[in-house]
Design a protein around this motif. Sequence first.
Motif, PDB file in Angstrom:
ATOM      1  N   SER A 128      -0.582  49.890  30.940  1.00  0.00           N
ATOM      2  CA  SER A 128      -1.893  50.517  30.660  1.00  0.00           C
ATOM      3  C   SER A 128      -2.501  49.954  29.383  1.00  0.00           C
ATOM      4  CB  SER A 128      -1.752  52.031  30.499  1.00  0.00           C
ATOM      5  OG  SER A 128      -1.472  52.603  31.730  1.00  0.00           O
ATOM      6  N   LEU A 129      -1.656  49.684  28.388  1.00  0.00           N
ATOM      7  CA  LEU A 129      -2.184  49.130  27.136  1.00  0.00           C
ATOM      8  C   LEU A 129      -2.872  47.790  27.401  1.00  0.00           C
ATOM      9  CD1 LEU A 129       0.768  50.001  24.714  1.00  0.00           C
ATOM     10  CD2 LEU A 129      -1.597  50.784  24.443  1.00  0.00           C
ATOM     11  N   LYS A 130      -2.222  46.941  28.201  1.00  0.00           N
ATOM     12  CA  LYS A 130      -2.804  45.612  28.491  1.00  0.00           C
ATOM     13  C   LYS A 130      -4.058  45.739  29.336  1.00  0.00           C
ATOM     14  CE  LYS A 130       1.193  42.533  28.372  1.00  0.00           C
ATOM     15  NZ  LYS A 130       2.286  42.013  29.202  1.00  0.00           N
ATOM     16  N   LYS A 131      -3.989  46.641  30.331  1.00  0.00           N
ATOM     17  CA  LYS A 131      -5.127  46.820  31.236  1.00  0.00           C
ATOM     18  C   LYS A 131      -6.372  47.293  30.478  1.00  0.00           C
ATOM     19  CE  LYS A 131      -5.316  49.167  35.531  1.00  0.00           C
ATOM     20  NZ  LYS A 131      -4.629  50.028  36.509  1.00  0.00           N
ATOM     21  N   GLN A 132      -6.143  48.230  29.557  1.00  0.00           N
ATOM     22  CA  GLN A 132      -7.287  48.799  28.827  1.00  0.00           C
ATOM     23  C   GLN A 132      -7.740  47.937  27.654  1.00  0.00           C
ATOM     24  OE1 GLN A 132      -6.381  52.890  27.772  1.00  0.00           O
ATOM     25  NE2 GLN A 132      -5.689  53.353  29.840  1.00  0.00           N
ATOM     26  N   ASN A 133      -6.877  46.992  27.236  1.00  0.00           N
ATOM     27  CA  ASN A 133      -7.202  46.172  26.050  1.00  0.00           C
ATOM     28  C   ASN A 133      -6.812  44.726  26.311  1.00  0.00           C
ATOM     29  OD1 ASN A 133      -7.601  48.612  24.045  1.00  0.00           O
ATOM     30  ND2 ASN A 133      -5.640  48.957  25.077  1.00  0.00           N
ATOM     31  N   PRO A 134      -7.495  44.060  27.257  1.00  0.00           N
ATOM     32  CA  PRO A 134      -7.057  42.716  27.655  1.00  0.00           C
ATOM     33  C   PRO A 134      -7.080  41.692  26.512  1.00  0.00           C
ATOM     34  CG  PRO A 134      -9.124  43.346  28.753  1.00  0.00           C
ATOM     35  CD  PRO A 134      -8.644  44.542  28.009  1.00  0.00           C
TER      36      PRO A 134
ATOM     37  N   ILE B 101       3.348  46.344  18.061  1.00  0.00           N
ATOM     38  CA  ILE B 101       4.735  46.440  18.523  1.00  0.00           C
ATOM     39  C   ILE B 101       4.924  47.882  18.988  1.00  0.00           C
ATOM     40  CG2 ILE B 101       7.172  46.319  17.856  1.00  0.00           C
ATOM     41  CD1 ILE B 101       6.274  44.214  15.717  1.00  0.00           C
ATOM     42  N   ILE B 102       5.368  48.037  20.234  1.00  0.00           N
ATOM     43  CA  ILE B 102       5.398  49.366  20.850  1.00  0.00           C
ATOM     44  C   ILE B 102       6.840  49.855  20.974  1.00  0.00           C
ATOM     45  CG2 ILE B 102       4.743  50.677  22.935  1.00  0.00           C
ATOM     46  CD1 ILE B 102       2.326  49.628  21.311  1.00  0.00           C
ATOM     47  N   ALA B 103       7.154  50.929  20.239  1.00  0.00           N
ATOM     48  CA  ALA B 103       8.511  51.490  20.268  1.00  0.00           C
ATOM     49  C   ALA B 103       8.530  52.733  21.149  1.00  0.00           C
ATOM     50  CB  ALA B 103       8.988  51.798  18.843  1.00  0.00           C
ATOM     51  N   THR B 104       8.404  52.500  22.440  1.00  0.00           N
ATOM     52  CA  THR B 104       8.604  53.549  23.439  1.00  0.00           C
ATOM     53  C   THR B 104       8.832  52.856  24.783  1.00  0.00           C
ATOM     54  OG1 THR B 104       7.841  55.701  24.242  1.00  0.00           O
ATOM     55  CG2 THR B 104       6.178  53.980  24.109  1.00  0.00           C
ATOM     56  N   GLU B 105       8.939  53.653  25.838  1.00  0.00           N
ATOM     57  CA  GLU B 105       9.295  53.102  27.150  1.00  0.00           C
ATOM     58  C   GLU B 105       8.310  52.004  27.575  1.00  0.00           C
ATOM     59  OE1 GLU B 105      10.892  53.074  31.272  1.00  0.00           O
ATOM     60  OE2 GLU B 105       8.816  52.920  30.542  1.00  0.00           O
ATOM     61  N   VAL B 106       8.862  50.924  28.148  1.00  0.00           N
ATOM     62  CA  VAL B 106       8.060  49.726  28.433  1.00  0.00           C
ATOM     63  C   VAL B 106       6.895  49.943  29.404  1.00  0.00           C
ATOM     64  CG1 VAL B 106       9.895  48.066  27.925  1.00  0.00           C
ATOM     65  CG2 VAL B 106       9.709  49.015  30.237  1.00  0.00           C
ATOM     66  N   GLY B 107       6.980  50.992  30.235  1.00  0.00           N
ATOM     67  CA  GLY B 107       5.926  51.227  31.235  1.00  0.00           C
ATOM     68  C   GLY B 107       4.538  51.321  30.625  1.00  0.00           C
ATOM     69  N   ILE B 108       4.454  51.793  29.409  1.00  0.00           N
ATOM     70  CA  ILE B 108       3.141  52.005  28.787  1.00  0.00           C
ATOM     71  C   ILE B 108       2.422  50.679  28.500  1.00  0.00           C
ATOM     72  CG2 ILE B 108       3.972  52.089  26.399  1.00  0.00           C
ATOM     73  CD1 ILE B 108       1.870  54.224  25.870  1.00  0.00           C
ATOM     74  N   ILE B 109       3.180  49.596  28.418  1.00  0.00           N
ATOM     75  CA  ILE B 109       2.562  48.293  28.103  1.00  0.00           C
ATOM     76  C   ILE B 109       1.534  47.922  29.200  1.00  0.00           C
ATOM     77  CG2 ILE B 109       3.034  45.817  27.714  1.00  0.00           C
ATOM     78  CD1 ILE B 109       4.541  47.143  25.549  1.00  0.00           C
TER      79      ILE B 109
ATOM     80  N   HIS C  86       2.974  59.484  35.132  1.00  0.00           N
ATOM     81  CA  HIS C  86       3.216  59.385  33.689  1.00  0.00           C
ATOM     82  C   HIS C  86       3.074  57.925  33.245  1.00  0.00           C
ATOM     83  CE1 HIS C  86       5.446  59.330  29.875  1.00  0.00           C
ATOM     84  NE2 HIS C  86       4.839  60.494  29.725  1.00  0.00           N
ATOM     85  N   ASN C  87       2.755  57.768  31.954  1.00  0.00           N
ATOM     86  CA  ASN C  87       2.557  56.420  31.386  1.00  0.00           C
ATOM     87  C   ASN C  87       3.800  55.532  31.471  1.00  0.00           C
ATOM     88  OD1 ASN C  87      -0.142  56.845  30.572  1.00  0.00           O
ATOM     89  ND2 ASN C  87       0.533  57.935  28.739  1.00  0.00           N
ATOM     90  N   TYR C  88       4.973  56.091  31.778  1.00  0.00           N
ATOM     91  CA  TYR C  88       6.201  55.287  31.881  1.00  0.00           C
ATOM     92  C   TYR C  88       6.480  54.797  33.304  1.00  0.00           C
ATOM     93  CZ  TYR C  88       7.599  57.303  27.310  1.00  0.00           C
ATOM     94  OH  TYR C  88       7.669  57.693  25.999  1.00  0.00           O
ATOM     95  N   GLN C  89       5.599  55.142  34.237  1.00  0.00           N
ATOM     96  CA  GLN C  89       5.848  54.714  35.623  1.00  0.00           C
ATOM     97  C   GLN C  89       5.663  53.202  35.762  1.00  0.00           C
ATOM     98  OE1 GLN C  89       6.681  56.831  38.577  1.00  0.00           O
ATOM     99  NE2 GLN C  89       7.509  57.742  36.719  1.00  0.00           N
TER     100      GLN C  89
END
Length: 303
Positions: free
Chosen positions: A239-245, A229-237, A22-25
Amino acid sequence: MNDIFGKINNLRKKRNAIILAHNYQSDEVQDIADVTGDSLELSRKAADNNADVIVFCGVLFMAETASILSPQKTVLLPDIHAGCPMADMIDEKQLAELKDKNPGAVVVCYVNSSAEVKAISDYCCTSANAVDVVKSIDADKKIIFVPDKNLGQVVKERTGRDMVLWPGYCPTHHFARADDLTKIKELHPSAEVLAHPECPKEIRDCANLLLSTGQMLKYVKTSDKNEFIIATEVGIIHSLKKQNPEKVFYTASERFVCPNMKKITLEKVLFALEDNKYVIRVPDETAAKARKALERMVAVLPK
Ligand code: 13P
Ligand code: SF4
């Protein structure tokens, strides 16, 4: 660390296993996974793959969902204590009572629920398709929505339907503080705020968009904005950074940590594959009933 990666890779091949995360891992668990995604994407993948073994890096209801959709496969949850407190906020007895009080109502249960609750529900949904699922139900039907009152409120607002909401919530999202978000917004006024629908109203009201985790990843990729600004579990950051450096991400609050998602570690993924643990298998009768609600969900948009 490399040694663990090597061992996991060998066993993954030997056992014909697929690792879903899951994206929160945690970052390293996401990195070792074959597939990362939100609940809907992972359910679809669990139903459609050629592996013999699914290692589910997530929480219990996700592994149960995989077992229901792929009963012939061995489904492993690397930490048996990785549960979801929101899913535990309603059991089948409470749902049966609610159904008795609302005869004729159609039951839509959020996928964050036990297999037993799914088994006595008509439809399942995730945060990615809850509005579409409810819209697909006859307009004259009353709807019982369990267990998340926040997602339920969002669906009610967007569909205008007559809905009975169960008062459940996700502690990680529900107790995030709007004043933390306000401070971050003041520091980064041009950032767009993306919030998960499990957030409470005061956070949802400050958001530009309410999205599932998978929808956040898709949206950011195509958006011409650079700061979020991301209002959900920090784990998703991760994948966000990896896909959008080239883009910048801020967490809306340091409280957005799900302790259950974080129970899964690389070591536990290795032990899961080595010792075949912990096998999650939903009893056939419950699984057959729950599958109907899940199959209706998997069939609904978005594709
Ligand atoms: P998503 O389906 O958006 O990934 O959400 C799952 C979840 O548990 C949210 O807390
Ligand atoms: Fe459950 Fe909330 Fe954790 Fe999602 S973030 S698994 S809803 S406790």
